[in-house]
Design a protein around this motif. Structure first.
Motif, mmCIF file in Angstrom:
data_model
loop_
_atom_site.group_PDB
_atom_site.id
_atom_site.type_symbol
_atom_site.label_atom_id
_atom_site.label_comp_id
_atom_site.label_asym_id
_atom_site.label_seq_id
_atom_site.Cartn_x
_atom_site.Cartn_y
_atom_site.Cartn_z
ATOM 1 N N LEU A 1 23.057 -63.634 74.839
ATOM 2 C CA LEU A 1 24.611 -62.107 75.297
ATOM 3 C C LEU A 1 25.325 -62.298 74.277
ATOM 4 C CD1 LEU A 1 24.271 -59.575 76.982
ATOM 5 C CD2 LEU A 1 25.210 -60.876 78.785
ATOM 6 N N ALA A 2 25.977 -61.690 73.881
ATOM 7 C CA ALA A 2 27.197 -62.239 72.638
ATOM 8 C C ALA A 2 26.950 -63.552 72.146
ATOM 9 C CB ALA A 2 28.360 -62.056 74.123
ATOM 10 N N CYS A 3 26.220 -63.068 71.574
ATOM 11 C CA CYS A 3 25.509 -63.890 70.742
ATOM 12 C C CYS A 3 26.410 -64.668 69.531
ATOM 13 C CB CYS A 3 23.650 -63.862 69.768
ATOM 14 S SG CYS A 3 24.013 -62.733 68.574
ATOM 15 N N GLY A 4 27.131 -63.577 68.687
ATOM 16 C CA GLY A 4 28.060 -64.292 67.899
ATOM 17 C C GLY A 4 27.309 -64.536 66.852
ATOM 18 N N GLN A 5 27.213 -65.663 66.407
ATOM 19 C CA GLN A 5 27.107 -66.224 65.122
ATOM 20 C C GLN A 5 25.381 -67.336 65.256
ATOM 21 O OE1 GLN A 5 28.902 -70.796 63.799
ATOM 22 N NE2 GLN A 5 29.790 -69.986 65.133
ATOM 23 N N VAL B 1 22.145 -60.094 71.207
ATOM 24 C CA VAL B 1 23.327 -58.844 71.553
ATOM 25 C C VAL B 1 24.738 -59.418 71.397
ATOM 26 C CG1 VAL B 1 23.982 -56.897 73.480
ATOM 27 C CG2 VAL B 1 21.031 -58.291 72.759
ATOM 28 N N ASP B 2 25.104 -58.533 70.055
ATOM 29 C CA ASP B 2 26.996 -58.700 70.208
ATOM 30 C C ASP B 2 27.342 -57.409 69.669
ATOM 31 O OD1 ASP B 2 28.372 -61.551 69.959
ATOM 32 O OD2 ASP B 2 29.295 -59.735 69.026
ATOM 33 N N LEU B 3 28.365 -56.816 69.821
ATOM 34 C CA LEU B 3 29.277 -55.737 70.014
ATOM 35 C C LEU B 3 30.095 -56.009 68.161
ATOM 36 C CD1 LEU B 3 29.849 -52.732 71.253
ATOM 37 C CD2 LEU B 3 31.777 -54.294 71.739
ATOM 38 N N SER B 4 30.136 -57.424 67.999
ATOM 39 C CA SER B 4 30.464 -57.025 66.904
ATOM 40 C C SER B 4 29.515 -57.330 65.489
ATOM 41 C CB SER B 4 31.338 -58.719 66.583
ATOM 42 O OG SER B 4 31.741 -58.690 65.140
ATOM 43 N N THR B 5 29.747 -56.033 64.195
ATOM 44 C CA THR B 5 28.801 -56.216 63.818
ATOM 45 C C THR B 5 29.267 -57.445 62.053
ATOM 46 O OG1 THR B 5 30.400 -54.515 62.453
ATOM 47 C CG2 THR B 5 28.317 -54.164 63.585
ATOM 48 N N TYR B 6 30.235 -57.184 62.423
ATOM 49 C CA TYR B 6 30.686 -59.136 61.095
ATOM 50 C C TYR B 6 29.851 -60.681 61.756
ATOM 51 C CZ TYR B 6 32.805 -62.536 59.503
ATOM 52 O OH TYR B 6 32.919 -64.177 58.765
ATOM 53 N N TYR C 1 38.310 -66.776 62.908
ATOM 54 C CA TYR C 1 37.826 -67.107 64.022
ATOM 55 C C TYR C 1 36.404 -68.523 63.652
ATOM 56 C CZ TYR C 1 35.348 -67.090 68.422
ATOM 57 O OH TYR C 1 34.684 -67.404 69.293
ATOM 58 N N LEU C 2 35.465 -67.994 63.224
ATOM 59 C CA LEU C 2 34.804 -68.779 62.823
ATOM 60 C C LEU C 2 34.893 -69.922 62.350
ATOM 61 C CD1 LEU C 2 31.499 -66.327 61.340
ATOM 62 C CD2 LEU C 2 32.205 -67.464 63.504
ATOM 63 N N SER C 3 36.078 -70.486 61.269
ATOM 64 C CA SER C 3 36.511 -71.294 60.436
ATOM 65 C C SER C 3 37.261 -72.601 60.873
ATOM 66 C CB SER C 3 37.397 -71.075 59.458
ATOM 67 O OG SER C 3 38.528 -70.351 60.261
ATOM 68 N N LEU C 4 37.489 -71.998 62.938
ATOM 69 C CA LEU C 4 38.196 -72.850 63.490
ATOM 70 C C LEU C 4 37.337 -74.201 64.345
ATOM 71 C CD1 LEU C 4 41.077 -72.905 64.618
ATOM 72 C CD2 LEU C 4 41.002 -71.686 66.387
ATOM 73 N N PHE D 1 29.589 -70.111 76.011
ATOM 74 C CA PHE D 1 30.582 -70.390 75.772
ATOM 75 C C PHE D 1 32.154 -69.203 75.717
ATOM 76 C CE2 PHE D 1 33.396 -70.534 71.540
ATOM 77 C CZ PHE D 1 33.947 -72.117 71.528
ATOM 78 N N THR D 2 31.774 -69.139 77.197
ATOM 79 C CA THR D 2 33.043 -68.518 77.931
ATOM 80 C C THR D 2 32.885 -66.810 77.114
ATOM 81 O OG1 THR D 2 34.231 -69.733 78.307
ATOM 82 C CG2 THR D 2 35.348 -68.322 78.499
ATOM 83 N N SER D 3 31.613 -66.451 77.411
ATOM 84 C CA SER D 3 31.076 -65.071 76.847
ATOM 85 C C SER D 3 31.764 -64.344 78.064
ATOM 86 C CB SER D 3 30.402 -65.171 76.012
ATOM 87 O OG SER D 3 30.660 -65.836 74.325
#
Length: 250
Positions: free
Chosen positions: A51-55, A72-77, A17-20, A116-118
């Motif tokens: 919110l849903a901060c992602g990277q 804040v994000d739900l993805s620990t990655y 997802y990130l590399s794209l 970013f449409t989160s």
């Protein structure tokens, strides 16, 4: 087309997802932060909720400019990626593992971002409303939310069941399905590189400007202003995105 799991968003993001789009987004970030400072009338050291901060691309740039940022994000990655990037940038930013539907305990902010449409990930539309009420509860008087989503009106009027694009040597094909209400978009995306191919399915509820305006007012925002681009131009049916600024009462 197969339906995605109701909680597809828990595991959708990863290295692929990130590399794209990482390079393209990195180029856009400073410009977008310049514009959101204007749209939200922000000045350091305002307290900002990403919110849903992602990277962490917006939050890190804001922290670099002197803002107090909580991501804040739900993805620990993604939180791990964001924290590593914040350290590399030598900025201080707080990261919280959490669900956007629930307020942060003790959190109080001058502004909030949902970019970013989160927004619109949940099967039940009531959960979208819960997100907005949660944000409103964490904003102080005249606190502002900047919500950026795809323009649902444009998507419905110009719907394409298939789309193709490329990023460097990566080819992306999307099979797209819009439900009868014209509000739930299901996308099966196949990403092909010279060495691998990966297919996943996700779904999102799309909102027109009118629908965003109604949802923000229902959540308690006293004033809502709609834009069609980061430069502050008025929203039109042909705008690619909706940028909404909701302001709480004084």
């Amino acid at each position: 087309m197969d339906e995605p799991a109701p909680d597809w968003w828990r595991t959708w993001v990863g290295p692929a997802y990130l590399s794209l789009s990482a390079d393209h987004l990195a180029e856009r970030t400073p410009i977008e932060v310049d514009r959101l400072e204007v749209l939200l009338a922000l000045r350091p050291p305002a307290r900002i909720l990403d919110l849903a901060c992602g990277q962490g691309r917006h939050g890190i740039e804001l922290a670099r400019r002197g803002y107090q940022v909580t991501g804040v994000d739900l993805s620990t990655y993604l939180l791990d990626v964001a924290a590593a990037r914040a350290r590399a940038a030598k900025v201080r930013m707080r990261f919280v593992h959490g669900d956007m539907r629930e307020p942060i305990r003790g959190g109080r902010f001058d502004a909030a971002l949902s970019l970013f449409t989160s927004f619109g990930y949940f099967v039940d539309e009531a959960d979208d409303r819960k997100v907005l009420r949660s944000v409103a509860s964490m904003l102080g008087p005249e606190g502002r939310l900047l919500l950026e989503v795809l323009n649902g009106e444009r998507e419905r009027d110009n719907f394409e069941p298939r789309q193709w694009f490329s990023v460097g040597t990566t080819a992306v094909m999307e099979e797209r399905q819009l439900d009868q209400s014209g509000r739930r978009l299901v996308v099966q995306r196949t990403v092909s590189t010279p060495n691998a191919r990966q297919t996943d399915v996700h779904a999102i509820r799309i909102y027109s400007g009118t629908e965003v305006d109604a949802a923000l007012h229902a959540a308690g925002f006293a004033d809502v202003r709609l834009y069609g681009d980061w430069n502050g131009e008025p929203l039109s049916p042909n705008s690619l995105r909706v940028l909404a600024v909701g302001t709480m009462s004084a």
